[in-house]
Write an enzyme that holds these catalytic residues in place. Sequence first.
Site, PDB file in Angstrom:
ATOM      1  N   HIS A   8      14.498  64.726  15.730  1.00 24.24           N
ATOM      2  CA  HIS A   8      15.734  64.663  16.514  1.00 24.24           C
ATOM      3  C   HIS A   8      15.483  63.743  17.713  1.00 24.24           C
ATOM      4  CE1 HIS A   8      19.046  65.848  19.153  1.00 24.24           C
ATOM      5  NE2 HIS A   8      19.662  66.245  18.048  1.00 24.24           N
ATOM      6  N   GLU A  51      16.418  63.804  20.722  1.00 30.15           N
ATOM      7  CA  GLU A  51      16.047  64.465  21.984  1.00 30.15           C
ATOM      8  C   GLU A  51      14.562  64.815  21.993  1.00 30.15           C
ATOM      9  OE1 GLU A  51      18.404  67.882  23.334  1.00 30.15           O
ATOM     10  OE2 GLU A  51      16.623  68.586  24.408  1.00 30.15           O
ATOM     11  N   CYS A  96      20.778  74.526  26.886  1.00 30.76           N
ATOM     12  CA  CYS A  96      21.762  74.245  27.929  1.00 30.76           C
ATOM     13  C   CYS A  96      22.948  75.207  27.875  1.00 30.76           C
ATOM     14  CB  CYS A  96      22.228  72.797  27.827  1.00 30.76           C
ATOM     15  SG  CYS A  96      23.410  72.551  26.500  1.00 30.76           S
TER      16      CYS A  96
HETATM   17 FE1  SF4 Z   1      23.302  68.117  25.213  1.00 34.89          FE
HETATM   18 FE2  SF4 Z   1      23.848  70.339  26.582  1.00 34.89          FE
HETATM   19 FE3  SF4 Z   1      23.744  67.996  27.855  1.00 34.89          FE
HETATM   20 FE4  SF4 Z   1      25.741  68.568  26.216  1.00 34.89          FE
HETATM   21  S1  SF4 Z   1      25.265  69.611  28.178  1.00 34.89           S
HETATM   22  S2  SF4 Z   1      24.599  66.648  26.289  1.00 34.89           S
HETATM   23  S3  SF4 Z   1      24.728  69.747  24.598  1.00 34.89           S
HETATM   24  S4  SF4 Z   1      22.061  69.034  26.853  1.00 34.89           S
END
Ligand code: SF4
Length: 331
Positions: A146, A148, A217
Site C-alpha cells: 500500500h 501509505e 485516523c
Molecule cells: Fe487517510 Fe484518514 Fe487522512 Fe483521510 S483523514 S487521508 S483516511 S489518514
Amino acid sequence: MTDAVSDSAAGDAPPDRRARPQLTILLAGPRGFCAGVDRAILIVEKALEKFGAPVYVRHEIVHNRFVVESLEAKGAVFVKEVEDAPVDRPIVFSAHGVPKSVPDEARQRNMIYVDATCPLVSKVHREVERHHAQGRTIVLVGHAGHPEVEGTMGQLPPGSILLVEKPADVETLEVAPGAPLAYATQTTLSVDEAEASISALKRRFPDIAGPKQEDICYATTNRQASMRAVARRSDAVLVLGAPNSSNSNRLVDVAKDEGVDNALLIQRAAEIDWSRLRGVATLGLSAGASAPEVLVDEVIEACRARFDVTVEEEVTAVETIEFKLPRALVV
Ligand code: SF4
C-alpha cells in the site's frame, strides 16, 4: 429479508412503476470524503490555479477513478514517478504520503513540488522518525504494497522498519533479544484487526513502545463505527470505493463481520448486480474516504429506478475536522 421483490425488480430491467418493491436505503454517517482527501483534491485544484495546467501528480492523488478523471479534465496529469514528469512543471505528491527519496528526487531535478500527504499520515512519519532517533526498531502494522506503507517505511533507512500484516506475523518477527522496539500502524486499517496485531506485539514484546494516541485516523474509525451500526440493520450492504482503497475494503469487512455476507465494494452504480438485491428490504450504503458523495447519489437514483425507495441516515458521529492548505498555495 423479505421475499416481496420480484425477479424483474431485482433484475436488469426497471419494473413497472406500480410494481416497484419497497427498499429502505440506510446511509452510514459519516461516509465518503475525509478532511485529508478534501485537502489533497483542493491542493491539486489550487496548484492548477496558481501554476496553470498541466500540473503533474505522482500516483493517484486519492484512490478513486472518478476523482482522478475529474482532475485530469481540469489539467492534472498523473504519473508513476517523479522522473516521468518534466522538470519545468510542478508536481504534487499524493495524500498517502511518499518515501523521503521522492521529494529528494524532485529537489535534485529543481522541480516545484507540493506535498498533499494527509497531516495524519505525516504525524505517523514523525512518530517513526522519533522512535528511530531514540534507537528503536519500528514494527509497522499495515498492508504490504500500500502506498501509505511504502511512504512510512521510506522515512527511514532500509531495515529500520519491520512490517506486520496480521497477528500471526508477530510470532515470526526476527529481532535481536533485548532490542528496543516501537510500533506504529497504517491509518486506514480495520480497528479490530489492528488491535489484534497490537495485542500480539505487546504479548511477545511487553516493553514495546507505542503511540500515545491511536494511529488509525478519526475518519477510518468513524466510518467503520457507522458501518457497524448500519450493517446491524441491513440485509445487504454496498460500499462505494476503489478496489485498491484500504479504508473502503475495511468497510466491507466490517459489514461481513456484523453478519452481512451480501456486502460488496462497487466503484459506480453501473456495477451493481441487481440480482444480489433480490429480496432485500434494507440496503446499507456507505462510501470510503476517497469516494465523493455524487457517487452515493448515483446509487440512490439507480435504486429509485427499480424500487420504491425510502432513505434514512444512521449518524454515529459528526465530523468537523479541516486541515490547512500548504502555505505555498494560500493566496
Ligand atoms: Fe487517510 Fe484518514 Fe487522512 Fe483521510 S483523514 S487521508 S483516511 S489518514
